[in-house]
Design an enzyme around this catalytic site. Structure first.
Site, PDB file in Angstrom:
ATOM      1  N   TYR A  39       0.841  -1.197   0.000  1.00 43.49           N
ATOM      2  CA  TYR A  39       0.000   0.000   0.000  1.00 43.49           C
ATOM      3  C   TYR A  39       0.881   1.253   0.000  1.00 43.49           C
ATOM      4  O   TYR A  39       0.660   2.186  -0.772  1.00 43.49           O
ATOM      5  CB  TYR A  39      -0.923  -0.010   1.220  1.00 43.49           C
ATOM      6  CG  TYR A  39      -1.907   1.141   1.267  1.00 43.49           C
ATOM      7  CD1 TYR A  39      -3.172   1.027   0.711  1.00 43.49           C
ATOM      8  CD2 TYR A  39      -1.560   2.358   1.881  1.00 43.49           C
ATOM      9  CE1 TYR A  39      -4.075   2.083   0.752  1.00 43.49           C
ATOM     10  CE2 TYR A  39      -2.452   3.412   1.925  1.00 43.49           C
ATOM     11  CZ  TYR A  39      -3.707   3.270   1.359  1.00 43.49           C
ATOM     12  OH  TYR A  39      -4.587   4.318   1.384  1.00 43.49           O
ATOM     13  N   LEU A  86     -29.244  10.319  22.629  1.00 43.13           N
ATOM     14  CA  LEU A  86     -30.096   9.156  22.877  1.00 43.13           C
ATOM     15  C   LEU A  86     -30.662   9.181  24.282  1.00 43.13           C
ATOM     16  O   LEU A  86     -29.991   9.600  25.220  1.00 43.13           O
ATOM     17  CB  LEU A  86     -29.271   7.869  22.716  1.00 43.13           C
ATOM     18  CG  LEU A  86     -28.706   7.581  21.336  1.00 43.13           C
ATOM     19  CD1 LEU A  86     -27.682   6.454  21.417  1.00 43.13           C
ATOM     20  CD2 LEU A  86     -29.818   7.230  20.365  1.00 43.13           C
ATOM     21  N   LYS A 118     -23.047   0.373  21.749  1.00 41.73           N
ATOM     22  CA  LYS A 118     -22.980   1.825  21.902  1.00 41.73           C
ATOM     23  C   LYS A 118     -21.551   2.228  22.230  1.00 41.73           C
ATOM     24  O   LYS A 118     -21.045   1.953  23.315  1.00 41.73           O
ATOM     25  CB  LYS A 118     -23.906   2.304  23.002  1.00 41.73           C
ATOM     26  CG  LYS A 118     -23.854   3.813  23.154  1.00 41.73           C
ATOM     27  CD  LYS A 118     -24.867   4.348  24.126  1.00 41.73           C
ATOM     28  CE  LYS A 118     -24.809   5.854  24.156  1.00 41.73           C
ATOM     29  NZ  LYS A 118     -23.518   6.354  24.640  1.00 41.73           N
ATOM     30  N   LYS A 293     -32.844   0.765  17.602  1.00 41.42           N
ATOM     31  CA  LYS A 293     -33.590   1.748  16.821  1.00 41.42           C
ATOM     32  C   LYS A 293     -34.750   1.046  16.134  1.00 41.42           C
ATOM     33  O   LYS A 293     -34.574  -0.070  15.630  1.00 41.42           O
ATOM     34  CB  LYS A 293     -32.686   2.375  15.757  1.00 41.42           C
ATOM     35  CG  LYS A 293     -31.582   3.219  16.338  1.00 41.42           C
ATOM     36  CD  LYS A 293     -30.704   3.830  15.282  1.00 41.42           C
ATOM     37  CE  LYS A 293     -29.653   4.699  15.994  1.00 41.42           C
ATOM     38  NZ  LYS A 293     -28.706   5.285  15.057  1.00 41.42           N
ATOM     39  N   CYS A 429     -32.887  24.933  52.049  1.00 36.44           N
ATOM     40  CA  CYS A 429     -32.643  26.191  52.750  1.00 36.44           C
ATOM     41  C   CYS A 429     -33.679  27.191  52.275  1.00 36.44           C
ATOM     42  O   CYS A 429     -33.887  27.339  51.075  1.00 36.44           O
ATOM     43  CB  CYS A 429     -31.222  26.682  52.419  1.00 36.44           C
ATOM     44  SG  CYS A 429     -30.994  28.458  52.635  1.00 36.44           S
ATOM     45  N   CYS A 435     -29.467  33.796  50.538  1.00 38.30           N
ATOM     46  CA  CYS A 435     -28.427  32.775  50.682  1.00 38.30           C
ATOM     47  C   CYS A 435     -27.412  32.916  49.550  1.00 38.30           C
ATOM     48  O   CYS A 435     -27.740  32.737  48.379  1.00 38.30           O
ATOM     49  CB  CYS A 435     -29.058  31.390  50.653  1.00 38.30           C
ATOM     50  SG  CYS A 435     -27.836  30.063  50.763  1.00 38.30           S
TER      51      CYS A 435
HETATM   52  O1  JCF Z   1     -22.546   4.475  19.471  1.00 36.61           O
HETATM   53  C1  JCF Z   1     -23.044   5.523  19.779  1.00 36.61           C
HETATM   54  N1  JCF Z   1     -22.498   6.242  20.729  1.00 36.61           N
HETATM   55  C2  JCF Z   1     -24.279   6.002  19.108  1.00 36.61           C
HETATM   56  C3  JCF Z   1     -24.768   7.285  19.341  1.00 36.61           C
HETATM   57  C4  JCF Z   1     -24.934   5.153  18.212  1.00 36.61           C
HETATM   58  C5  JCF Z   1     -26.092   5.576  17.597  1.00 36.61           C
HETATM   59  O2  JCF Z   1     -26.716   4.768  16.753  1.00 36.61           O
HETATM   60  C6  JCF Z   1     -26.619   6.864  17.818  1.00 36.61           C
HETATM   61  C7  JCF Z   1     -25.953   7.718  18.714  1.00 36.61           C
HETATM   62  C8  JCF Z   1     -26.497   8.989  18.921  1.00 36.61           C
HETATM   63  C9  JCF Z   1     -27.662   9.360  18.272  1.00 36.61           C
HETATM   64  N2  JCF Z   1     -27.765   7.270  17.189  1.00 36.61           N
HETATM   65  C10 JCF Z   1     -28.272   8.482  17.414  1.00 36.61           C
HETATM   66  C11 JCF Z   1     -29.511   8.855  16.733  1.00 36.61           C
END
Ligand code: JCF
Length: 676
Positions: A39, A86, A118, A293, A429, A435
Site C-alpha cells: 500500500y 439518545l 454503543k 432503533k 434552605c 443565601c
Molecule cells: O454508538 C453511539 N455512541 C451512538 C450514538 C450510536 C447511535 O446509533 C446513535 C448515537 C447517537 C444518536 N444514534 C443516534 C440517533
C-alpha cells in the site's frame, strides 16, 4: 494534452481508485488483499507523480489526508438537521416501556429493531457532496458544532471520496469517532515519555485529539470511525430501514459496526444485550451499552423526537462500574434552588474511567437507608455522565469510632432554616436570594452554555463577585465595569476585556434561553422552549394564569403553579426588569406564536426574495407557527435561508457561510417530512 501527460493522468486516476479500494478493503471490510508495504509503495508512487504534476492534485486524493496550517480556532457550523442524542435505559422495565411506547406510536404489534453496540466516543457529522468529503463537524449542542474537517480527514477510515457512483448528491453521515484501546495504550505511553499528562480514558483521548487545532497532531492519533446513520440525504432514493441504510453506507465505502443486527421484538433485543455484554472484553474499543432503533424509517418519522432525543431510539446502558473506597468526611452542598445535598468526601478512587473524590448521598433519607458513617468503607458507582454516588456500605469493614452524620438544621452558608420539601425527601434552605450559595448557583446557571452562554464567567469569579457584595443577582452582571473586573483575583486587563465582550454578546439571546436561565423551578430547556413558543412575549408569560400555562405541551398543574409562583415574587420581577433594562434582548416574532412545537422548532430561518405561494409576512407566520425563529439577517446561527425570486444579499451571505438555501417546494417538503 501530450500522450505522456495522458498516461500520467491515467496512472494517477488508477492509483487513486486502487488505493481507495484497498483502503476500503482494509478499514471497512477488514479483509486486505495487499500488505501495508505494498500500500505504501503505491501511495509513494502517487505522491511522486503528483509532485511532478501539481496541477493534477485534488483535495480528495489519498495523498491529501494530512495538511493545512494550524487553526486559530474552529469555525461554528450549523447542523441543518439537528444532531440528536439518545435516551438512556438502565433496567428491563425501562426497555419494555420504550418498546411499548414505540408499538403504541406506530400501531404495530411487534416491532423490528436494529441493534448495535454503543460506542463511548464522540458524535461527528460528515458531509459528502457528489461523493467528496466537504465538511466534518462535532455534535456540539446538536444545532451548532465545530468544524473539524482537517482533523477528520486524517482518520483513515473516513473516506475522502465515496466509492459507489450512485451515492446521493448530498449525503450527511453521522457516526462515532473513537480511539481503539490498543492505540490508546500506545498514545499514553508516548505522552508519559514526552513528559505530558496521559489521557484518563479513550473517550477523552479521542475528544482531545479531534480538538487539536494543529491537524498534524491529530493525524498522529489513532482515531477510528463507525457510522450509525444519516442526517441529510438529497437526490436519489433513500433507504427504507436502519439496517439497509447501514448496508448502503457500507457500500459507499463507510465503516459500519460488524456487530449490527436486526431484532424482532424486545425479547431478541434483550438477548442481544447479554451477548454484547459477554463479548465486551474482546472488543478493541470501549462501549457502555447497546443502541436499539425502530428499523423502519417511516415508523421513525411518525414517532418523531422529544427535545434532544428521538422517540425511536434507546441506549440500554450496561451496569455502571463500581469500586470501594473510604469515606473521609461528609458535608453538604447548597444548590441553586436551596436543596441541600449531602456529599461524601472520599479517598480518591479510579472508577468508570475517572478518579472520583466526591460522591453524592442524595438526602437525609438516603444516608439513613445506607447507614453510612464517616470512616466507613463504601461502594461507589459512576454511570457515564451521571454524578458518582454511594451505593452501599461494606459493613464488615466498619471500624470502631465510625461517626454518624448529623444533618444541619440550618443552612451552613446563610444560617437560614432548613425545611423538608417534596414529600419529605429533600432538605431545603429557605434563604432564597438571601443565601449566597443559592445566588452563586443561580448566576452560574444563568451564565451557563445552554442559558445566556457567558464565556469566561467562571465559578471562581462568580464567587468573588457575590462575596464582595458587588453582584446580588444576574442583573448586576451587566453593570460591571472594566476596572471592577480587572481588579478581581486571577483577572487582568485582557480577561476583563474578554469578559465584557462576552457579556455584550450574551445580551442578544432568545426568549427560550432567557427563560431557562432564570432557573424557574421545574423549567428545563425543553419546557423553556415550549413556553417561548407558546407565548409571543415575556409579558404574556409573566401574566399568564395557571390555566393558560397548562395549555402548553408538557406543562402540568404542578409546573404551571411553580411558574406562576415564580413570577409573583417581586424580587424575581425586579431581576427580570434589571436584565431587560441593561439591554438583554431577543427576537420577537411577529404574529402569534401560539401552537404546538412544530417541525421547525428551534430552527433559525431567514427569508429573502419574492416567494410565489405566499407573501413574506405569510411565510414568516407560516414558519413561526411551525416553531421556527424568523430573523432579519443571516449569521452563523442561521439554520437555513428560504429564497424566492430575485433574492437579495442575504442569499449571497448564506452561500458564503455555507448555510443551506431552500426554495418554497423544498420548504414544504421539509414541513411534510417533519423538519427533515
Ligand atoms: O454508538 C453511539 N455512541 C451512538 C450514538 C450510536 C447511535 O446509533 C446513535 C448515537 C447517537 C444518536 N444514534 C443516534 C440517533
Amino acid at each position: 494534452m501530450t500522450r505522456r501527460k495522458k498516461q500520467v493522468v491515467t496512472e494517477i486516476n488508477d492509483l487513486r481508485d486502487e488505493l481507495g479500494e484497498h483502503n476500503y478493503r482494509y478499514h471497512v471490510l477488514d479483509a486486505p488483499v495487499i500488505s501495508d508495504a505494498g500500500y505504501d509503495r503505491m501511495l509513494r508512487r502517487l505522491e511522486a507523480l503528483e509532485r511532478d504534476s501539481p496541477e493534477l492534485v485534488t483535495p480528495e486524493s489519498p495523498t491529501q489526508r494530512v495538511g493545512g496550517a494550524p487553526l486559530e480556532r474552529f469555525e461554528t457550523v450549523n447542523h441543518s438537521v439537528a444532531m440528536l442524542s439518545l435516551n438512556n435505559a438502565f433496567s428491563i422495565e425501562e426497555l419494555s416501556e420504550f418498546d411499548r411506547r414505540c408499538r403504541e406510536g406506530t400501531g404495530r404489534e411487534t416491532l423490528v429493531y436494529s441493534a448495535e453496540p454503543k460506542l463511548d466516543g464522540l458524535a461527528v457529522s460528515l458531509v459528502y457532496e457528489k461523493g467528496v468529503l466537504q465538511r466534518a463537524a462535532t455534535r456540539g449542542d446538536g444545532h451548532h458544532g465545530e468544524d473539524v474537517t482537517l482533523n477528520a480527514r486524517s482518520i483513515r477510515s473516513v473516506p475522502l471520496r465515496l466509492l459507489a457512483p450512485d451515492c446521493p448528491e448530498v449525503l450527511e453521515v453521522r457516526g462515532e469517532v473513537y480511539m481503539p484501546l490498543a492505540g490508546f495504550k500506545v498514545l499514553n505511553q508516548e505522552q508519559v515519555k514526552k513528559g505530558e499528562k496521559p489521557y484518563v480514558n479513550p473517550r477523552n483521548a479521542a475528544a482531545g485529539s479531534l480538538r487539536q487545532l494543529d491537524p498534524r497532531i491529530c493525524a498522529t492519533r489513532p482515531l477510528d470511525f463507525f457510522c450509525y446513520g444519516i442526517g441529510l440525504w438529497r437526490g436519489g432514493e433513500l433507504p427504507q430501514t436502519q439496517i439497509t441504510t447501514l448496508a448502503t453506507l457500507r457500500r459507499f465505502g463507510l465503516r459500519t459496526n460488524p456487530l449490527v443486527r436486526q431484532m424482532l421484538g424486545i425479547g431478541q433485543c434483550l438477548d442481544y444485550y447479554h451477548e454484547i455484554l459477554d463479548c465486551r472484553q474482546t472488543l478493541d474499543y470501549e462501549i457502555d451499552g447497546v443502541v436499539y432503533k425502530v428499523n423502519d424509517l417511516a415508523d421513525q418519522q411518525s414517532l418523531g423526537a422529544v427535545s434532544r432525543a428521538p422517540r425511536w431510539a434507546l441506549a440500554y446502558k450496561f451496569p455502571a462500574p463500581e469500586e470501594t473506597t473510604i469515606v473521609h468526611d461528609i458535608d453538604v452542598q447548597v444548590g441553586r434552588t436551596g436543596a441541600i445535598t449531602p456529599v461524601a468526601r472520599l479517598e480518591p478512587v479510579f472508577v468508570g474511567g475517572v478518579t472520583v473524590a466526591n460522591a453524592t448521598l442524595h438526602n437525609q433519607a438516603e444516608i439513613e437507608r445506607l447507614d453510612v458513617r464517616v470512616g466507613d468503607t463504601v461502594t461507589v458507582r459512576r454511570a457515564g455522565d451521571v454524578i458518582p454516588e454511594v451505593v452501599s456500605v461494606v459493613r464488615e469493614k466498619r471500624r470502631r469510632g465510625a461517626r454518624r452524620f448529623v444533618f444541619p438544621s440550618e443552612c451552613p452558608v446563610c444560617r437560614s432554616q432548613v425545611v423538608v420539601d417534596d414529600g419529605g425527601i429533600i432538605q431545603r434552605c429557605v434563604g432564597g436570594l438571601y443565601c449566597s450559595a443559592q445566588v452563586k448557583e443561580s448566576i452560574k446557571h444563568f451564565a451557563s452554555r445552554r442559558a445566556l452562554d457567558i464565556e469566561g464567567l467562571g465559578a471562581k469569579l462568580i464567587e468573588q463577585l457575590v462575596d464582595s457584595g458587588r453582584v446580588c443577582h444576574a442583573g448586576d452582571l451587566f453593570t460591571l465595569s472594566h476596572d471592577e473586573l480587572a481588579a478581581m483575583d486571577r483577572m487582568g486587563t485582557k480577561s476583563a476585556d474578554n469578559l465584557l465582550e462576552a457579556l455584550e454578546l450574551s445580551r442578544e439571546t432568545t426568549l427560550a434561553r432567557f427563560l431557562y436561565g432564570l432557573g424557574i423551578p421545574q423549567v428545563g430547556e425543553a419546557t423553556a422552549q415550549a413556553l417561548a413558543q407558546y407565548f409571543s412575549s415575556l409579558e404574556a408569560l409573566v401574566d399568564a394564569s395557571v390555566e393558560a400555562l397548562e395549555v402548553v405541551p408538557d406543562v402540568g398543574p404542578v409546573v404551571a403553579s411553580g411558574i406562576r409562583l415564580f413570577f409573583e415574587q417581586n424580587h424575581n420581577r425586579e431581576v427580570i426588569d434589571a436584565l431587560r433594562a441593561s439591554g438583554v434582548v431577543w427576537p420577537v416574532p411577529e404574529g402569534s406564536t401560539s401552537g404546538p412545537v412544530g417541525p421547525f422548532a428551534g430552527r433559525t430561518v431567514v427569508i429573502t426574495g419574492t416567494l410565489s405561494g405566499m407573501s413574506r409576512d405569510q411565510a414568516r407566520n407560516w414558519l413561526v407557527a411551525r416553531g421556527a425563529k424568523v430573523t432579519a439577517s443571516v449569521s452563523a446561527r442561521t439554520d437555513f435561508v428560504v429564497a424566492g425570486a430575485d433574492p437579495g444579499s442575504k442569499f449571497d451571505k448564506a452561500l458564503a457561510l455555507g448555510i443551506r438555501v431552500l426554495d418554497e417546494a423544498q420548504l414544504r417538503a421539509m414541513d411534510k417530512n417533519n423538519g427533515n
